[in-house]
Design an enzyme around this catalytic site. Structure first.
Site, PDB file in Angstrom:
ATOM      1  CG  HIS A 160      -1.794  -1.278   1.406  1.00 54.87           C
ATOM      2  ND1 HIS A 160      -2.920  -1.580   0.930  1.00 54.87           N
ATOM      3  CD2 HIS A 160      -1.333  -2.416   2.047  1.00 54.87           C
ATOM      4  CE1 HIS A 160      -3.559  -2.640   1.342  1.00 54.87           C
ATOM      5  NE2 HIS A 160      -2.430  -3.208   2.005  1.00 54.87           N
ATOM      6  CB  SER A 281      12.850  23.016 -13.971  1.00 54.58           C
ATOM      7  OG  SER A 281      11.986  24.125 -13.871  1.00 54.58           O
ATOM      8  CE  LYS A 287      11.191  19.641  -9.947  1.00 52.64           C
ATOM      9  NZ  LYS A 287      10.109  20.249 -10.525  1.00 52.64           N
ATOM     10  CD  GLU A 294       8.669  12.711 -14.882  1.00 50.89           C
ATOM     11  OE1 GLU A 294       7.761  13.133 -14.515  1.00 50.89           O
ATOM     12  OE2 GLU A 294       9.701  13.249 -15.089  1.00 50.89           O
TER      13      GLU A 294
END
Ligand code: ARG
Length: 433
Positions: A160, A281, A287, A294
């Site tokens: 979970h 970024s 970043k 992704e």
């Protein structure tokens, strides 16, 4: 009379196709990728026709050398693909006619484009299985090496996405090696099942010439000719099976990608990707984004989509060949390309990442990860029924929570206030090794 469209099938036609007809009908932009398989299939077919006395030796030799020349022209980028010639089969046959004249017209004896394309496509998918296996093995080697290096690196295991029990990074990574091992065996299965030769089925009903189907099958490395000529030209389950294997492997990669994305956040901080495998970024200077992970996660959409696309094309198609089936290749090519890219990118990312062992260990110390071990100790040492041990452990967790401490930071007195038979030995299971 307007110019006839096709010297190949135009005999009964008076007019050339409408431009849009040509556009919707042509597959050359996609199926040109089958050129090597198409030439190999034609060469084997010509050898067989000659061996069976259907084609003369001079004709056969002319065909062989013409096809060799065409192969050279295509690989060197000199070949002009023509959309008005529809597909790879007719592009090659037309060029062969330019090169060797009349003998080219004898190559299509005892053959149809239906068994020809089914053969080419099987050969292509067979090769694709081998290429994918190589890339899968590459990633598995990297994961297995990391798994060995981190045999004793403690981290929290999750269910979970909540801290569940301590595990090792080695075991976690090995789980992916196991998944890929099954994907690899699925590719083997797919390759094995597809390895039958459609040639000789002709359009659908076979052919009256005294051909030798076993010979063409052998020449092309197939295990045997397909036993049913109608099935031979209409079966595409080898392609859907291949697409499923790609989708399944992509799905496995997407789970690993998701973990990389989570684990590289400052909140987890389990690993850091190399600069070569991260992006920045344009607005936030701090970043470092896991874009490759992704994108691997996102490419699952294409892989699943391609499987559904072909299954939808094939659903309820009557036997045997239908032009719908021309829509079978783009999805297979795309899934192959996508999966190769994902396997290579995942390999590069994993091979160059830095693991933060201390952070993982600290994370395993939070969340009462050793609570199950405590319950098991109560069962094994004190012979409590597991349900009672579960309850007692729950109360100990609650006590630790109220004191904002770890389980192994509770004193023996505190532990005994809940279950008086607990002994000092218990610390060996509630403390992380
Ligand atoms: N380009 C076609 C395909 O990929 C080849 C087979 C054409 N057969 C036919 N009967 N028109 O399906």
């Amino acid at each position: 009379m307007t110019q006839k469209s096709s010297t190949i099938w135009g005999g009964r036609f008076d007019a050339r196709p409408d431009d849009l007809m040509e556009q919707i009908n042509a597959s050359i932009d996609i199926d040109r990728r089958l050129y090597a398989q198409d030439i190999a299939g034609s060469k084997a077919h010509a050898r067989m026709l000659c061996a069976c006395g259907i084609l003369s030796t001079p004709d056969e030799q002319a065909i062989q050398s013409g096809l060799d020349q065409i192969l050279g022209e295509i690989t060197s980028g000199q070949f002009t693909f023509r959309r008005d010639l529809e597909d790879i089969h007719m592009n090659i046959e037309t060029r062969l006619k330019d090169l060797i004249g009349e003998a080219a017209g004898r190559l299509h004896t005892a053959r149809s484009r239906n068994d020809q394309v089914a053969t080419d496509f099987r050969l292509w998918v067979r090769e694709a299985c081998e290429v994918l296996k190589t890339h899968m093995n590459g990633l598995m080697d990297t994961l297995a090496r990391l798994s060995g290096e981190h045999e004793h690196t403690v981290m929290p295991g999750f269910t979970h996405l909540q801290v569940a029990q301590p595990v090792t990074l080695g075991r976690h990574l090995d789980a992916y090696v196991q998944m890929l091992t099954r994907d690899l065996s699925r590719l083997d299965d797919c390759r094995k099942r597809l390895n039958e030769c459609p040639l000789g089925a002709a359009a659908l009903a076979g052919t009256p010439y005294p051909i030798n189907r076993v010979m063409t099958a052998q020449e092309l490395g197939f295990d045997r000719p397909m036993p049913n000529t109608m099935d031979a030209v209409s079966a595409r389950d080898f392609a859907t099976e291949f697409l499923f294997v790609c989708a399944q492997a992509g799905l496995h990669l997407s789970r690993l990608a998701e973990e990389i994305i989570l684990w590289t956040t400052p909140q987890f901080g389990f690993l850091r990707l190399a600069d070569q495998w991260s992006t920045g970024s344009s607005i936030m200077p701090q970043k470092k984004n896991p874009d490759a992970a992704e994108l691997i996660r996102a490419k699952t959409g294409r892989l699943n989509g391609n499987l559904i696309q072909l299954m939808t094309v094939l659903k309820a198609l009557p036997l045997t060949y239908n032009k719908d089936m021309q829509e079978d290749k783009a999805c297979v090519f795309e899934s192959f390309d996508t999966l190769v890219l994902c396997l290579c990118a995942m390999n590069g990312m994993m091979a160059t990442a830095t693991w933060h062992k201390d952070t993982m260990r600290k994370a395993a110390e939070t969340g009462y990860a050793t609570a199950t071990a405590l319950a098991d100790w109560l069962v094994m040492t004190l012979h409590m029924p597991f349900r009672d041990a579960h309850h007692v452990t729950g109360r100990i967790v609650k006590l630790a929570e109220s004191k904002a401490c770890r389980l192994d930071e509770l004193s023996l007195d505190e532990l005994q206030s809940i279950e008086k038979r607990i002994s000092i030995d218990v610390y060996s299971v509630i403390r992380l090794k």
